[in-house]
Structures are given as structure tokens and as C-alpha cells.
Design an enzyme around this catalytic site. Structure first.
Site, PDB file in Angstrom:
ATOM      1  CG  ASP A  67      39.601  47.183  34.706  1.00 26.58           C
ATOM      2  OD1 ASP A  67      39.298  47.032  33.510  1.00 26.58           O
ATOM      3  OD2 ASP A  67      38.765  47.338  35.606  1.00 26.58           O
ATOM      4  CG  ASN A 136      32.735  45.495  45.416  1.00 22.77           C
ATOM      5  OD1 ASN A 136      32.675  46.188  44.407  1.00 22.77           O
ATOM      6  ND2 ASN A 136      33.756  44.697  45.671  1.00 22.77           N
ATOM      7  CG  HIS A 138      34.484  47.001  41.599  1.00 20.59           C
ATOM      8  ND1 HIS A 138      34.565  45.637  41.833  1.00 20.59           N
ATOM      9  CD2 HIS A 138      33.987  47.107  40.332  1.00 20.59           C
ATOM     10  CE1 HIS A 138      34.157  44.978  40.768  1.00 20.59           C
ATOM     11  NE2 HIS A 138      33.799  45.847  39.846  1.00 20.59           N
ATOM     12  CD  GLU A 143      37.319  44.734  44.187  1.00 22.09           C
ATOM     13  OE1 GLU A 143      36.224  45.295  44.323  1.00 22.09           O
ATOM     14  OE2 GLU A 143      37.423  43.586  43.711  1.00 22.09           O
TER      15      GLU A 143
HETATM   16  C1  F6R Z   1      35.652  46.513  33.947  1.00 22.04           C
HETATM   17  C2  F6R Z   1      35.479  47.329  35.128  1.00 22.04           C
HETATM   18  C3  F6R Z   1      34.550  46.948  36.212  1.00 22.04           C
HETATM   19  C4  F6R Z   1      33.131  46.694  35.714  1.00 22.04           C
HETATM   20  C5  F6R Z   1      32.214  46.276  36.869  1.00 22.04           C
HETATM   21  C6  F6R Z   1      30.820  45.972  36.405  1.00 22.04           C
HETATM   22  O1  F6R Z   1      36.600  47.085  33.074  1.00 22.04           O
HETATM   23  O2  F6R Z   1      36.139  48.301  35.225  1.00 22.04           O
HETATM   24  O3  F6R Z   1      34.523  47.980  37.179  1.00 22.04           O
HETATM   25  O4  F6R Z   1      32.637  47.856  35.108  1.00 22.04           O
HETATM   26  O5  F6R Z   1      32.747  45.150  37.497  1.00 22.04           O
HETATM   27  O6  F6R Z   1      30.849  44.848  35.603  1.00 22.04           O
HETATM   28  P1  F6R Z   1      29.550  44.341  34.814  1.00 22.04           P
HETATM   29  O7  F6R Z   1      29.278  45.369  33.773  1.00 22.04           O
HETATM   30  O8  F6R Z   1      29.977  43.025  34.229  1.00 22.04           O
HETATM   31  O9  F6R Z   1      28.467  44.233  35.833  1.00 22.04           O
END
Ligand code: F6R
Length: 235
Positions: A67, A136, A138, A143
């Protein structure tokens, strides 16, 4: 599904990095699907250490990131392109032309999404997809929604996601409203998935994702259907 419980963040990072290393050593021309965020930083640090020791060679590896924030050019210090350069790519011998991340500042975002889908298909799909999970549920920036979005698409980020990521931006209003994310189809078509989870605050959502109903309201719950899922978790 295989769940590996680890003692602490360092242990989680090492074990996950071991799985990625094995992939690179056994299949040097692997396509790795990579994630950003706080969780994988220790994994990248470990991979760099093994690269420095001479144990890893990235020269034939290709990477596709999950992403990118809309509106941020690759040079922006908050962009995921910048994050990857800072935490991994600058330290290893990956070829620049083998690195792929959606262009967040592409003039035509829809076109960019479809370009990215085709690019991953043309690479032969993803051999090993590294994922983190949001509070959440994702994965990537898929999302919670009323349906699983299959293709790479532009998403309006949830308030909770923007709040979680505001620690990097300094203020909530600095966090972009939108992001491009790979959809559920290419994630699920990855030949192997490695989900890394760090922190007590992720326990409840992980439980729901792995053992609750499969629903687009918890996007990570789709991973239950994947034939080769490894979860490396620490609390
Ligand atoms: C980032 C991504 C997100 C993160 C998720 C957890 O490329 O794809 O899905 O993996 O938001 O983020 P952290 O590791 O910061 O808790």
C-alpha cells in the site's frame, strides 16, 4: 494455519525473518509482498544483519508493497516508499527495477490501481506475502467493509487507522485521507502468507480474525481460508 508464539518482539522478528530468509535462499527469484508499519521493522533489521553477514542475496528478489498513501510522492518522508528505502532497500543489493510500490501521487489513481494489479500478475503473483494487522482487522489498507474488495483500489482510511498512524505524522490532520491498497484477491493468491502480530492490544482482533466468522467486517478473517498461513505472534 500454523501459529508460532514468541517470547518478545525481537524473537518474533527473528522467527519471521527466518521464514523470509528461507524463501529467499530456496527461491532466489522470489516475489515478496511487503508491509510497512511498526511491526515489520525488526524483521527488516534482522534481514539486513543476515545480508551483511553474507547469508542473503537480494539480487534476484522482486518486491511488491501492499500500500501507499494517496498524494504523497516517493520522496516524502511519510511515504511507504521512503519507509522501505530507510528500513530495508538502502541496505541490501535489491535492484531498483525490482522494487514495486504503488505511486501515491499518480495523476490517475484508478489507472495506477489497475497498473499495479497487472504488474503483480505479470510477475507471476506473490510467493510470500508479509502482513501486519490493524486494530480493526485491516490487512494492507483493506478496511472493514460490507464486501471484500478484490482488486487494488483507493480507500478512504478509517478514523481509527488515521489516529493509529498519526504518531508518525505528528498530527491527525496531516495523515492522508486516502490510500491505495492491494485488494484481497492478490493477497489470497499469494502462495504463502506470513502474518506478524505484536502487542497485547492486538490480541482480541487476532482472535476474531483467526477463529471468528469470516466476514469483510474483519478483513483479516479471510486469511482463515488460505491454505498456507503462518502467524508469528508475540504479546
Ligand atoms: C502497512 C499495512 C498495514 C499495517 C497495519 C499494522 O503496509 O499494510 O495493514 O500492517 O496497519 O500496522 P502496525 O504494524 O504499525 O501496527
Amino acid at each position: 494455519m500454523k501459529i508460532i508464539t514468541t517470547k518478545n518482539y525481537y524473537d518474533m522478528s527473528r522467527k519471521a525473518a527466518n521464514i523470509i530468509s528461507a524463501q529467499i535462499i530456496l527461491y532466489p527469484n522470489s516475489v515478496l509482498g511487503l508491509a510497512t508499519g511498526s511491526t515489520p521493522i525488526g524483521i527488516y533489521t534482522q534481514l539486513v544483519k543476515w545480508y551483511d553477514k553474507g547469508d542473503l542475496d537480494f539480487s534476484d528478489v522482486s518486491t511488491v508493497n501492499l500500500d501507499e498513501y494517496c498524494g504523497l510522492p516517493p520522496s516524502d518522508s511519510q511515504s511507504y516508499r521512503y519507509f522501505m528505502q530507510k528500513n530495508l532497500f538502502q541496505f541490501v543489493n535489491i535492484k531498483a527495477e525490482h522494487i514495486h510500490i504503488p505511486y501515491g501521487n499518480a495523476p490517475d489513481i484508478e489507472k495506477e490501481c489497475s497498473r499495479y494489479d497487472h504488474l503483480i500478475e505479470n510477475l507471476g503473483g506473490i510467493d510470500l506475502q508479509l502482513l501486519g494487522i490493524g486494530h480493526n482487522g485491516h490487512i494492507g489498507f483493506n478496511e472493514p467493509n460490507i464486501a471484500f474488495e478484490k482488486m487494488t483500489h483507493c480507500i478512504e482510511l478509517n478514523q481509527s487507522t488515521r489516529e493509529a498512524n498519526s504518531k508518525y505524522f505528528g498530527a491527525l490532520d496531516q495523515v492522508p485521507q486516502k490510500a491505495i491498497t492491494v485488494g484481497i484477491r492478490l493477497i489470497m493468491q499469494a502462495r504463502k502468507i506470513l502474518l506478524v502480530v505484536n502487542g497485547k492490544d492486538k490480541k482480541a482482533i487476532l482472535e476474531q480474525a483467526l477463529f471468528g466468522p469470516v466476514t469483510p467486517e474483519v478483513p483479516a478473517s479471510i486469511l482463515q481460508m488460505h491454505p498456507n498461513l503462518t502467524v508469528v505472534v508475540c504479546d
